[in-house]
Enzyme design. Structure first.
Site, PDB file in Angstrom:
ATOM      1  CD  GLN B 122      -2.996   0.807   2.349  1.00  0.00           C
ATOM      2  OE1 GLN B 122      -2.555   0.972   3.475  1.00  0.00           O
ATOM      3  NE2 GLN B 122      -4.260   0.523   2.111  1.00  0.00           N
ATOM      4  N   GLY B 123       0.482   2.248  -0.754  1.00  0.00           N
ATOM      5  CA  GLY B 123       1.202   3.520  -0.766  1.00  0.00           C
ATOM      6  C   GLY B 123       0.232   4.655  -0.475  1.00  0.00           C
ATOM      7  CB  SER B 125       1.085   6.558   5.430  1.00  0.00           C
ATOM      8  OG  SER B 125      -0.044   6.045   6.070  1.00  0.00           O
ATOM      9  CB  SER B 157       3.173  -3.546   5.268  1.00  0.00           C
ATOM     10  OG  SER B 157       2.819  -2.829   6.404  1.00  0.00           O
ATOM     11  CD  GLU B 240     -12.848  -6.200   6.497  1.00  0.00           C
ATOM     12  OE1 GLU B 240     -13.016  -7.179   7.232  1.00  0.00           O
ATOM     13  OE2 GLU B 240     -11.965  -6.129   5.621  1.00  0.00           O
ATOM     14  CD  GLU B 355      -4.753   7.831  20.476  1.00  0.00           C
ATOM     15  OE1 GLU B 355      -4.254   7.479  19.379  1.00  0.00           O
ATOM     16  OE2 GLU B 355      -4.514   7.237  21.546  1.00  0.00           O
TER      17      GLU B 355
END
Lengths: 329, 373
Positions: B122-123, B125, B157, B240, B355
């Protein structure tokens, strides 16, 4: 038919009682008269509540412990007297004495509840009851109120209901061992505590939406949001554990006792967490006697005591074999 | 068609017993790639891959009850973690392509993901884009039939062993926030890409930084339309059902049981009963969510389960260190409890911090008003 959880139909059926519950048991009644529910046994019996999970031939409604658990969760929301739980349980253990069971189901004999302790028993909101159901680790035993000795009023104010002590009575008129009735006891207590957790979540969220400070609702502050989210997770855990446990019992799953013991541990912690946070979110108002918040906290303590305490609930869970690694479905 | 749930479960159990690898998954590098691909391939050949995918794309389209049975058996058999190097492909990029991809994109990529031939990463962040994904700045400029990409991604990752990346770019330079983004298939061997693995506090290099220096990506690799990337990125939410995490949740319950069996400290006994009850509650919540999701759209309750799992995993990991101590062989060994304990710190950070999750739950589930972050 869900194999894991209560169905939408079962939820709807119990929600149809929300109107009478609202009318008969507004939480505010307890500010004026903590013993108000003693007079409601006949009206509750009229609605079939004490025999909801008993077969029709036994004078019941013929539904299952799933509906019963959902009903008692609603009772928890309204802080209905734990005597109603005692009546439902007493009707089950008195099944061998049809006349007695019938009188309980019909609300002709009101039932109070007590927990056995080291010195005798502690009675909770049982001042006007004709029968007293004593809960203990060994199960449940039903006595006539007049058979109790050394009965003494301990307090009428602190925990929002009359607490009395009495000597441990002998020769019950009906009794059942924990192996048979234990799961029913724990399920109904877990249900009421789950209702308390849910009601206090709604109360807290409702207040956070309308109470303004610094020109905005306090619910827009992250600190309040995070409290509310934690409360919501406690409710979700307690509700789903309860539903799973009830369906496991109704379906005769091998791990039903584990599920019930687990649901009770989750529900006790959820009720304590949420009733405490609800007071905190209400601030100074939450600390005042006129606010409902403290009534929920106090009832959570009474129910926890009737269950034999959180320690007892954990011990009961420890006694069960693990569910993980076995067939689950 | 007429296979009963019990028969399905028995078949799953027998196959897993015969096919689960006997050695643990390597933590990093090419070995972890080979291991994950071999396991995916094996599941594919056994007819167990793509359980949650639609049949039209080679999936098994298993019912939720079958999915639950499979992942329960999966955990019971100690099968490799479902969050391995194939996870992004099978559980994120694949479903995104199914929802938004063109026929060409689907027919090229989906079989490769399913058969265990490719690793996806995944790209999303960036160094300055953590919880606030919509602030991302890595840009793609349209030049002819290509996008020219410059910028940097982080916390990707398995980027060091991946073949493809689901890359979220700002393709409209005048846009802000959720607008003007594009979801792009990026081939990881394209010239101009540099991958720098990042070691985690748990030891292995699980993540990587990825640098893009004039990387040219064909426009035909855009998924779901140019400048429509936010919608594409969000499309998997409806897919999901939470069942993919069920194996992890049940494994967590098993770990609690191992701790209960090993514990001799009376003071910890009560803590362990709370963990036992909470693991059971987590399972009850997941079943409820999964069954509900089959009959209608589910809201953000999934985030509650995710958060509940994350915090329970941390409590279980902490209890395991308390019970065994820092010097025990099963704590110090490779894949040991020490690794699990440290690794669990990522649970409340990765995929949205606890959070931010709490804010989302408070606003979307409870209806509390938005406020400053």
């Amino acid at each position: 038919m869900s194999i894991f959880h209560a169905t939408a139909e079962q939820h709807e059926l119990i929600e149809s009682f929300s109107r009478p519950l609202e009318e008969m048991f507004p939480v505010a009644r307890l500010h004026k008269n903590y013993a108000a529910d003693a007079a409601q046994f006949p009206a509750a019996a009229e609605l079939g509540w004490f025999g909801i999970a008993l077969p029709e031939e036994a004078g019941g409604i013929g539904l299952s412990v799933v509906e019963e658990a959902l009903l008692f969760a609603s009772f928890g929301r309204h802080l209905v007297t734990p005597g109603f739980m005692a009546a439902a349980l007493a009707a089950k253990i008195a099944a061998g004495d049809a006349a007695l069971a019938q009188q309980i189901i019909a609300g002709e004999l009101s039932v109070g509840v007590a927990r056995q302790n080291a010195d005798g028993i502690t009675l909770c909101d049982a001042q006007n009851a004709a029968l007293v159901l004593v809960l203990s680790e060994q199960g449940a035993a039903l006595h006539r109120a007049e058979a109790l000795t050394q009965r003494k009023l301990l307090d009428e104010a602190q925990w929002g209901m009359a607490l009395e002590s009495a000597a441990l009575p002998g020769n019950p008129i009906a009794q059942e061992g924990a192996d048979v009735i234990g799961a029913d006891i724990n399920l109904l207590i877990a249900a009421q505590l789950t209702g308390i957790a849910a009601a206090t979540l709604e109360m807290a969220v409702g207040y956070a939406q309308i109470r303004q400070q610094f020109g905005v609702p306090i619910g827009s502050f992250q600190a309040i949001k995070h409290y509310c989210t934690d409360m919501a997770m406690q409710v979700q855990a307690a509700k789903d554990s309860l539903s799973f446990a009830a369906v496991s019992m109704a379906g005769g799953r091998a791990d039903a006792r584990f599920q019930v013991a687990s649901a009770l541990v989750v529900a006790i912690r959820a009720a304590f967490f949420n009733t405490g946070r609800n007071i905190q979110i209400h601030g100074g108002m939450g600390f005042s006697a006129e606010c409902d918040a403290h009534l929920f906290l106090k009832r959570a303590h009474v129910l926890e005591t009737l269950a034999g305490g959180l320690k007892g609930a954990r011990a009961a869970l420890r006694a069960e074999a693990s569910i993980f690694g076995q067939d689950a479905a | 068609m007429s296979e009963s749930l019990d028969e399905f479960r028995a078949r799953a159990r027998a196959w897993l017993q015969a096919n689960v690898p006997h050695h643990a998954a390597p933590m990093e590098g090419p070995e972890s790639r080979d291991y994950a691909l071999a396991w995916q391939k094996r599941q594919y050949e056994g007819g167990w891959a793509g359980l949650t995918w639609p049949q039209a794309y080679g999936g098994r389209e298993a019912s939720v009850l079958q999915q639950i049975a499979w992942f329960e058996e999966y955990a019971r058999a100690n099968a490799p973690s479902t969050h391995n190097a194939c996870f992004v492909g099978t559980n994120h990029a694949g479903p995104t392509l199914i929802a938004c991809g063109t026929d060409e994109q689907k027919s090229f990529h989906l079989p490769r993901i399913m058969k265990g031939e490719v690793i996806w990463c995944q790209g999303f962040s960036e160094p300055n884009t953590g919880s606030d994904l919509a602030s991302l700045r890595t840009k793609g400029v349209v030049e002819g039939d290509e996008l020219v990409v410059n910028g940097q991604k982080i916390w990707s990752s398995y980027a060091d062993i991946a073949d493809y990346q689901e890359l979220l770019l700002r393709t409209d330079p005048d846009s802000a926030r959720h607008h003007g983004l594009s979801w792009v298939i990026c081939k990881m061997d394209t010239p101009g890409i540099t991958v720098r693995p990042i070691k985690t506090m748990a030891g292995p290099a699980k993540f990587a930084e990825v640098f893009y220096d004039n990387v040219r990506i064909p426009l035909s690799n855009v998924v779901g339309g140019l400048n429509n990337g936010w919608k594409t990125a969000m499309s998997t939410l409806g897919f999901e059902r939470g069942t993919a995490s069920l194996a992890l949740q049940i494994s967590l319950g098993q770990r609690v049981e191992e701790l209960i069996a090993a514990n001799k400290d009376v003071a910890l006994a009560e803590t362990l009963m709370d963990l036992r009850a909470d693991a059971a509650a987590l399972r009850a919540m997941s079943y409820q969510f999964a069954v509900k999701s089959e009959t209608g759209p589910v809201g953000s309750e999934g985030s509650m389960i995710r958060l509940y799992f994350a915090e329970l995993a941390q409590r279980v990991a902490k209890a395991s260190i308390e019970i065994f101590g820092i010097a025990a062989p099963n704590v110090l060994e490779e894949h040991g409890l020490g690794f699990d304990y440290f690794d669990a710190y990522s649970e409340t950070i990765a995929g949205g911090t606890a959070e931010i999750q709490r804010n989302i739950i408070a606003e979307r589930v409870l209806g509390l008003p938005r406020g400053s972050r």
